[in-house]
Write a protein that holds these residues in place. Structure first.
Motif, PDB file in Angstrom:
ATOM      1  N   UNK A 146       0.842  -1.172   0.000  1.00  0.00           N
ATOM      2  CA  UNK A 146       0.000   0.000   0.000  1.00  0.00           C
ATOM      3  C   UNK A 146       0.892   1.241   0.000  1.00  0.00           C
ATOM      4  N   UNK A 147       0.537   2.201  -0.812  1.00  0.00           N
ATOM      5  CA  UNK A 147       1.316   3.423  -0.943  1.00  0.00           C
ATOM      6  C   UNK A 147       0.444   4.618  -0.581  1.00  0.00           C
ATOM      7  N   UNK A 148       0.943   5.518   0.294  1.00  0.00           N
ATOM      8  CA  UNK A 148       0.155   6.701   0.621  1.00  0.00           C
ATOM      9  C   UNK A 148       0.048   7.635  -0.571  1.00  0.00           C
ATOM     10  N   UNK A 149      -0.846   8.601  -0.469  1.00  0.00           N
ATOM     11  CA  UNK A 149      -1.150   9.470  -1.608  1.00  0.00           C
ATOM     12  C   UNK A 149      -0.036  10.441  -1.954  1.00  0.00           C
ATOM     13  N   UNK A 150       0.805  10.818  -1.004  1.00  0.00           N
ATOM     14  CA  UNK A 150       1.848  11.789  -1.298  1.00  0.00           C
ATOM     15  C   UNK A 150       3.031  11.586  -0.370  1.00  0.00           C
ATOM     16  N   UNK A 151       4.149  12.210  -0.719  1.00  0.00           N
ATOM     17  CA  UNK A 151       5.328  12.116   0.144  1.00  0.00           C
ATOM     18  C   UNK A 151       5.083  12.857   1.453  1.00  0.00           C
ATOM     19  N   UNK A 152       4.271  13.924   1.430  1.00  0.00           N
ATOM     20  CA  UNK A 152       3.933  14.645   2.659  1.00  0.00           C
ATOM     21  C   UNK A 152       3.190  13.762   3.637  1.00  0.00           C
TER      22      UNK A 152
END
Length: 154
Positions: free
Chosen positions: A1-7
């Motif tokens: 799973x990958x979050x929506x942004x680096x922030x």
């Protein structure tokens, strides 16, 4: 799973995994009442999972769960962006909690879950009540089996 942004990823990585405010408050109150415990105790046969507060002799595991991360029924929220990812992530956390609790129960542990929004004083009262219940059950078992008496919990 990958979050929506680096922030988002950066903020998630900075979230405390242990020694949170609610956890420290509960530990302080338990210690003041004479209870001794282990912190971040490894769960047998479950890599990378720990018990927040473990009473090893009594086999009582206390988890202090964050409302957002563990799906509190009162404070459950779902971020507006990347909803599908967050929904899966939070459902996975809830499922992991259930598997962990079942595993500990199979090993003879009693699990106490505390929400971060709960009063530390009330949470400690609930933990102490559960400890007494476990101790009373152990004494009843030892009386019937001729086993030596259990040592005090505190």
């Amino acid at each position: 799973m990958v979050p929506s942004s680096t922030g988002v990823s950066s903020r998630m990585s900075r979230q405390r995994r242990r020694d949170t405010g609610p956890e420290l408050a509960i530990r302080k109150l338990l210690h003041a009442r004479g209870f001794r415990y282990r912190v971040a105790w490894p769960i047998p046969d479950m890599r990378r999972r720990t018990i927040d507060i473990a009473f090893t002799r009594a086999r009582v595991a206390v988890f202090i769960d964050g409302c957002f991360w563990h799906g509190c029924p009162q404070h459950r929220t779902l971020p507006a962006s990347n909803t599908e990812w967050w929904s899966r992530k939070l459902a996975t956390n809830t499922a992991r909690d259930a598997v962990t609790a079942a595993h500990l129960a199979d090993l003879g542990w009693t699990v106490v879950r505390v929400w971060e929004h709960e009063s530390a004083v009330e949470a400690v009262e609930r933990i102490v009540a559960r400890m007494r219940s476990v101790a009373a059950s152990a004494e009843r078992v030892s009386e019937g089996s001729g086993a030596p008496e259990q040592r005090p919990l505190a």
